[in-house]
Design a protein around this motif. Structure first.
Motif, PDB file in Angstrom:
ATOM      1  N   THR A 104       0.832  -1.206   0.000  1.00 51.47           N
ATOM      2  CA  THR A 104       0.000   0.000   0.000  1.00 51.47           C
ATOM      3  C   THR A 104       0.862   1.249   0.000  1.00 51.47           C
ATOM      4  O   THR A 104       0.627   2.187  -0.761  1.00 51.47           O
ATOM      5  CB  THR A 104      -0.930   0.008   1.229  1.00 51.47           C
ATOM      6  N   ARG A 117      -6.585  -8.134  -3.108  1.00 52.02           N
ATOM      7  CA  ARG A 117      -7.010  -6.735  -3.026  1.00 52.02           C
ATOM      8  C   ARG A 117      -8.417  -6.632  -2.428  1.00 52.02           C
ATOM      9  O   ARG A 117      -8.707  -5.710  -1.670  1.00 52.02           O
ATOM     10  CB  ARG A 117      -6.949  -6.080  -4.405  1.00 52.02           C
ATOM     11  N   HIS A 118      -9.289  -7.575  -2.768  1.00 47.28           N
ATOM     12  CA  HIS A 118     -10.626  -7.624  -2.164  1.00 47.28           C
ATOM     13  C   HIS A 118     -10.496  -7.708  -0.644  1.00 47.28           C
ATOM     14  O   HIS A 118     -11.154  -6.977   0.091  1.00 47.28           O
ATOM     15  CB  HIS A 118     -11.403  -8.829  -2.688  1.00 47.28           C
ATOM     16  N   VAL A 121      -9.238  -4.333   0.964  1.00 49.62           N
ATOM     17  CA  VAL A 121     -10.257  -3.282   1.009  1.00 49.62           C
ATOM     18  C   VAL A 121     -11.364  -3.661   1.990  1.00 49.62           C
ATOM     19  O   VAL A 121     -11.826  -2.839   2.788  1.00 49.62           O
ATOM     20  CB  VAL A 121     -10.845  -3.022  -0.391  1.00 49.62           C
ATOM     21  N   CYS A 125     -12.573  -1.651   5.358  1.00 54.22           N
ATOM     22  CA  CYS A 125     -13.967  -1.211   5.543  1.00 54.22           C
ATOM     23  C   CYS A 125     -14.518  -1.719   6.874  1.00 54.22           C
ATOM     24  O   CYS A 125     -15.208  -0.983   7.593  1.00 54.22           O
ATOM     25  CB  CYS A 125     -14.840  -1.713   4.385  1.00 54.22           C
ATOM     26  N   LEU A 148      -8.211   3.618   4.821  1.00 58.79           N
ATOM     27  CA  LEU A 148      -9.007   3.201   3.666  1.00 58.79           C
ATOM     28  C   LEU A 148      -8.699   4.109   2.474  1.00 58.79           C
ATOM     29  O   LEU A 148      -8.551   3.636   1.342  1.00 58.79           O
ATOM     30  CB  LEU A 148     -10.493   3.235   4.001  1.00 58.79           C
ATOM     31  N   ILE A 151      -5.470   3.080   0.904  1.00 63.38           N
ATOM     32  CA  ILE A 151      -5.573   1.814   0.177  1.00 63.38           C
ATOM     33  C   ILE A 151      -6.227   2.014  -1.184  1.00 63.38           C
ATOM     34  O   ILE A 151      -5.716   1.554  -2.212  1.00 63.38           O
ATOM     35  CB  ILE A 151      -6.353   0.778   1.015  1.00 63.38           C
ATOM     36  N   VAL A 152      -7.375   2.684  -1.214  1.00 63.66           N
ATOM     37  CA  VAL A 152      -8.092   2.831  -2.489  1.00 63.66           C
ATOM     38  C   VAL A 152      -7.365   3.805  -3.415  1.00 63.66           C
ATOM     39  O   VAL A 152      -7.585   3.773  -4.633  1.00 63.66           O
ATOM     40  CB  VAL A 152      -9.559   3.252  -2.288  1.00 63.66           C
ATOM     41  N   VAL A 157     -10.489  -0.352  -6.810  1.00 60.95           N
ATOM     42  CA  VAL A 157     -11.285  -1.181  -5.896  1.00 60.95           C
ATOM     43  C   VAL A 157     -11.890  -2.339  -6.690  1.00 60.95           C
ATOM     44  O   VAL A 157     -12.577  -2.114  -7.697  1.00 60.95           O
ATOM     45  CB  VAL A 157     -12.413  -0.351  -5.242  1.00 60.95           C
ATOM     46  N   ARG A 162     -16.838  -3.445  -4.214  1.00 63.40           N
ATOM     47  CA  ARG A 162     -17.146  -2.036  -4.479  1.00 63.40           C
ATOM     48  C   ARG A 162     -18.365  -1.560  -3.693  1.00 63.40           C
ATOM     49  O   ARG A 162     -18.371  -0.459  -3.157  1.00 63.40           O
ATOM     50  CB  ARG A 162     -17.352  -1.814  -5.982  1.00 63.40           C
ATOM     51  N   PHE A 165     -17.475  -0.919  -0.125  1.00 61.14           N
ATOM     52  CA  PHE A 165     -16.661   0.292  -0.043  1.00 61.14           C
ATOM     53  C   PHE A 165     -17.532   1.547  -0.141  1.00 61.14           C
ATOM     54  O   PHE A 165     -17.434   2.455   0.691  1.00 61.14           O
ATOM     55  CB  PHE A 165     -15.610   0.270  -1.158  1.00 61.14           C
TER      56      PHE A 165
END
Length: 260
Positions: A104, A117-118, A121, A125, A148, A151-152, A157, A162, A165
């Motif tokens: 990151t 990556r899922h 994120v 969250c 957050l 990261i995004v 994302v 999504r 998020f």
């Protein structure tokens, strides 16, 4: 012929304490002056040391300081991605977590798999939601919002996370009947301004949804007003044609609130 770096001396220096300005300049010059094979070895070692929980913060700071110079000329070596996957595969969670932080920090999340990556994120969250719904939420939210946001900002994302998020960011920025975390608000606003068209579609569907944040917008005038203000952050030119009716409705609500 490029001059090689004394690898053992470099590792010892990293572990000895945080570099001063002269040390930083010396080691950056030495790394840039060596050959590509050794730079790859050094880059992998810096990542590995950064992920070693036995090392102190000063050593990790030194690793972070030297990493970009070590990859500037040759790019990110595949060995770092392989090293990360080994941590994950072996269940070395402390190292895997530190490695995710490393990826990151250097905007390398795009090199990881979609599933990885899922997870990154989604976890961010969850932690932000826990802070938002907990005691002293207005005080505790900012670092989780910043995380957050970081990261995004480092990667797209994934589609699979999504909605979570978008719902998380909008819910936190809509707040509750008592207000919002003002220190966290700039992070939320920045993320919302950068929403993709699909994310905007999700955002504009929230007020009519049977979700916690949808209920807040429907039930509390303050939350209704703040959602309208969020829509007011969006540039009309960026709104897809299919969303124009919903956008216009909320812009009218925004204008009403400004006039009142």
């Amino acid at each position: 012929m490029p001059a090689g770096v004394n690898f053992n001396e470099l590792i010892a220096a990293i572990k000895a304490g945080q570099f001063n300005a002269d040390q930083t300049s010396y080691w950056i010059a030495a790394i840039k002056g060596t050959h590509s094979a050794q730079r790859e070895l050094i880059a992998s070692a810096l990542h590995g040391m950064y992920c070693d929980e036995a090392l102190g913060q000063s050593a990790r700071t030194n690793c972070a300081t030297l990493f970009l110079p070590s990859v500037e000329l040759d790019g990110i070596p595949a060995s770092i991605i392989d090293q990360h996957q080994r941590y994950v595969g072996k269940g070395e969670e402390a190292k895997a977590s530190a490695s995710r932080d490393f990826f990151t920090k250097f905007s390398m999340l795009g090199l990881l798999s979609e599933a990885e990556r899922h997870s990154i994120v989604s976890t961010a969250c969850d932690r932000l939601n826990a802070a938002h719904q907990g005691m002293n939420n207005f005080y505790n939210e900012p670092p989780f919002a910043a995380r957050l946001h970081e990261i995004v900002g480092a990667s797209v994302v994934p589609e699979t996370v999504r909605w979570k998020f978008v719902e998380t960011v909008v819910s936190c920025e809509v707040g509750n009947q008592y207000g919002v975390s003002w220190a966290a608000s700039p992070h939320y606003e920045s993320m919302i301004k950068d929403f993709s068209p699909k994310a905007l579609d999700m955002m504009l569907s929230i007020p009519g949804s049977k979700t916690l944040v949808g209920n807040k917008i429907q039930s509390y005038p303050a939350c209704h007003k703040r959602f309208a203000e969020l829509v007011g952050l969006l540039a009309g030119a960026s709104i897809p044609t299919a969303l124009q009716a919903s956008y216009t409705y909320w812009m009218n609500e925004f204008a009403k609130h400004q006039a009142s």
